[in-house]
Design an enzyme around this catalytic site. Structure first.
Site, PDB file in Angstrom:
ATOM      1  N   GLU A  22     -19.381 -50.547 -31.646  1.00  0.00           N
ATOM      2  CA  GLU A  22     -19.520 -51.916 -31.146  1.00  0.00           C
ATOM      3  C   GLU A  22     -19.406 -51.940 -29.624  1.00  0.00           C
ATOM      4  OE1 GLU A  22     -20.593 -54.029 -33.073  1.00  0.00           O
ATOM      5  OE2 GLU A  22     -20.023 -53.354 -35.070  1.00  0.00           O
TER       6      GLU A  22
ATOM      7  N   HIS B 238     -17.157 -49.799 -36.549  1.00  0.00           N
ATOM      8  CA  HIS B 238     -17.278 -50.296 -37.915  1.00  0.00           C
ATOM      9  C   HIS B 238     -17.796 -49.173 -38.804  1.00  0.00           C
ATOM     10  CE1 HIS B 238     -17.166 -54.798 -36.982  1.00  0.00           C
ATOM     11  NE2 HIS B 238     -16.331 -54.615 -37.999  1.00  0.00           N
TER      12      HIS B 238
ATOM     13  N   CYS C 208     -12.044 -58.402 -36.976  1.00  0.00           N
ATOM     14  CA  CYS C 208     -12.406 -57.156 -36.281  1.00  0.00           C
ATOM     15  C   CYS C 208     -12.798 -57.428 -34.834  1.00  0.00           C
ATOM     16  CB  CYS C 208     -13.563 -56.470 -37.003  1.00  0.00           C
ATOM     17  SG  CYS C 208     -13.113 -55.686 -38.563  1.00  0.00           S
TER      18      CYS C 208
END
Length: 202
Positions: free
Chosen positions: A85, A173, A151
């Protein structure tokens, strides 16, 4: 380079992931073996899937461990790769957590930019990892959508924590049906590559 301090976190259970493989993967890392091999101090912590818990816990983890590198790990339905991410947003948290609550006005509790990005080179991390992934079927891929849930909220909390945090913070993730031991192998390799980046930039 000296002995670096590395913090890895995974999440506790939530509906749909009663056994959260993100934490199972993190805790499957062989702490003593990795510390000796990489010359690091490794810290493994579980985070509850609650916005309010994140508000208190994540800053305390930074203060307690003062990590040179922090990698948060979470699960994401519908993916087959390891999603690196690249950013986290301050707003848009409209999904209730395990306590059936959302942030006030669906915004992060910390003041900060609308979007904050990691300063680790994720494209380089993706390329290096995929050249030598310890699990052939698991590849890395840069992502710009961390999910607007606990998250991403956790990622924002770490990134906005201090002026140098974006230089040493990452969120990954993983698929919800991952094998914890395979995830542990992949995380070890991710840590190794990130430490190489930190060494070059120091």
């Amino acid at each position: 380079m000296g002995t670096k301090r590395v913090l890895l976190t995974g999440f506790g259970p939530f509906p749909g992931a009663e056994t959260n493989v993100s934490w199972e993967g993190v805790k499957s890392l062989n702490k003593e073996e990795i510390e000796n091999e990489l010359d690091i101090n490794l810290f493994q912590e579980q985070i509850e899937v609650r916005y309010g818990f994140v508000d208190g816990c994540v800053p305390k983890l930074w203060a307690k461990y003062q990590p040179d590198l922090t990698i948060h790990v979470g699960v994401k339905p519908g993916i087959t790769t390891l999603a690196l991410e690249s950013q986290a947003s301050r707003e848009g948290y409209d999904r209730v957590d395990t306590a059936f609550s959302c942030p006030v006005e669906q915004k992060h509790s910390c003041d900060g930019p609308e979007v904050i990005r990691t300063e680790l080179s994720l494209k380089e991390l993706e390329e290096q990892f995929n050249k030598s992934s310890p699990v052939e079927e698991l590849k890395a891929e840069v992502s710009i959508d961390a999910g607007k849930y606990v998250c991403e909220y956790t990622y924002y909390t770490s990134l906005v924590h201090g002026p140098h945090c974006p230089q040493r913070t990452l969120f990954i993730h993983i698929p919800v049906n991952s094998c914890p031991k395979q995830i542990a192998l992949c995380l070890e390799h991710m840590v190794r590559i990130c430490l190489q980046q930190l060494k070059r930039s120091s």
